[in-house]
Scaffold this active site. Sequence first.
Site, PDB file in Angstrom:
ATOM      1  N   GLY A 222       0.822  -1.201   0.000  1.00 11.42           N
ATOM      2  CA  GLY A 222       0.000   0.000   0.000  1.00 11.42           C
ATOM      3  C   GLY A 222       0.858   1.254   0.000  1.00 11.42           C
ATOM      4  O   GLY A 222       2.054   1.221   0.306  1.00 11.42           O
ATOM      5  N   ALA A 223       0.229   2.358  -0.348  1.00 11.79           N
ATOM      6  CA  ALA A 223       0.915   3.653  -0.325  1.00 11.79           C
ATOM      7  C   ALA A 223       0.039   4.643   0.414  1.00 11.79           C
ATOM      8  O   ALA A 223      -0.197   5.764  -0.023  1.00 11.79           O
ATOM      9  CB  ALA A 223       1.210   4.135  -1.744  1.00 11.79           C
ATOM     10  N   GLY A 224      -0.476   4.190   1.564  1.00  4.26           N
ATOM     11  CA  GLY A 224      -1.364   5.015   2.360  1.00  4.26           C
ATOM     12  C   GLY A 224      -0.610   5.865   3.352  1.00  4.26           C
ATOM     13  O   GLY A 224       0.581   6.150   3.195  1.00  4.26           O
TER      14      GLY A 224
ATOM     15  N   GLY B 179       2.399   3.489   5.451  1.00  2.00           N
ATOM     16  CA  GLY B 179       3.357   2.888   4.526  1.00  2.00           C
ATOM     17  C   GLY B 179       3.900   3.889   3.528  1.00  2.00           C
ATOM     18  O   GLY B 179       5.096   3.874   3.200  1.00  2.00           O
TER      19      GLY B 179
ATOM     20  N   ASN C  73      -1.289  -1.845  14.655  1.00  2.00           N
ATOM     21  CA  ASN C  73      -1.497  -1.674  16.075  1.00  2.00           C
ATOM     22  C   ASN C  73      -1.967  -2.978  16.702  1.00  2.00           C
ATOM     23  O   ASN C  73      -2.572  -3.817  16.035  1.00  2.00           O
ATOM     24  CB  ASN C  73      -2.544  -0.577  16.334  1.00  2.00           C
TER      25      ASN C  73
ATOM     26  N   LYS D 258       3.018  -0.180  23.267  1.00  2.00           N
ATOM     27  CA  LYS D 258       2.306   0.598  22.246  1.00  2.00           C
ATOM     28  C   LYS D 258       0.825   0.181  22.216  1.00  2.00           C
ATOM     29  O   LYS D 258      -0.060   1.040  22.070  1.00  2.00           O
ATOM     30  CB  LYS D 258       2.952   0.362  20.876  1.00  2.00           C
TER      31      LYS D 258
ATOM     32  N   GLU E  51     -10.684  -0.073  13.897  1.00  2.00           N
ATOM     33  CA  GLU E  51      -9.980  -1.276  14.350  1.00  2.00           C
ATOM     34  C   GLU E  51     -10.415  -1.670  15.762  1.00  2.00           C
ATOM     35  O   GLU E  51      -9.664  -2.300  16.499  1.00  2.00           O
ATOM     36  CB  GLU E  51      -8.473  -1.040  14.305  1.00  2.00           C
TER      37      GLU E  51
END
Length: 308
Positions: free
Chosen positions: A7-9, A12, A102, A185, A268
């Site tokens: 992906g290129a979101g 990323g 996450n 995290k 999520e």
Amino acid sequence: MKILVVGAGAIGGYFGGRLLEKEEDVTFLVREGRKKKLQQTGLKIQSKHGDLQLKPKLITKEEQSPPFDVVLISTKSYQLANAIEDVQPFVGPQTMILPLLNGMAHLQPLIEAFGEERVIGGLCFVETTLAEDGTIVQTSPIHQLVYGERTGGETDRIRKLEQSFTGTKAEFLKSDNINQEMWHKYLFITAMSGITSMMETPIGPIRDLETGQHTIQAFLEELAAIMEKIDAPIQTGIVDVQLKRINSMDAEMKSSMQRDIEKRQPTEAEHLQGYLLGKAQEMKVSVPVLEVIYTKLMLYEQKIAKGE
């Protein structure tokens, strides 16, 4: 190293873009529509650490390529199954899978798909979003990616990865205790996303109220109690550490989950709050704040599923 970014979101695209800026061998695995768009516009990043306009190498799942040395996966949890399927042709015997999702629930499906040895640990801290025109907008002072062997310590492949990551205009940190850092995290992002999403406001106004402070602390304590019960490797006093961190954040800071809700997108919640709620129910841990937050998020999910 040959690096494939799935992906290129927002995530990323940002970290892949910083690696490409350093002239690392980076390819983005994208959908056909996103490929055509990026071929026209390039990969655009607006950041307080410096703007970028890049012409990245792009590939779709239908195309062929030799295996990559490392695959960086930063999709949302509900996109993970498709990402695993899409990336299979590009994974070889020596490929490292570096997930930046996450939570912790994503590790098992990745291990089942690629094997225990291929999956290393990873996480990131960055506030970034994808604008309507496809530009990646990065707004936080922190832009940190942490990675390491889940077994701990040094390996030849991690040293090679460190060489590729060193010198990038973002903070890439190698950790010898990545499992603990991932759980820490998880604790932070579950609390931060849950609180801001339930209250529908940035963190500042919440923590300015005495009742808000009490709610944040109670939620952190619940989450830590679950993690302790399932023997997660969290450190003593982590609740105080995370509470101080939340109280030191910019008052206008929003969680990515809150931003997703504002855009009427899926969340999520099941991957983050839902996973820990399931563990709490199994271990009979009382978690009233988590139950309220999870209920709020599930009602939201039901509404968008109905198109409301």
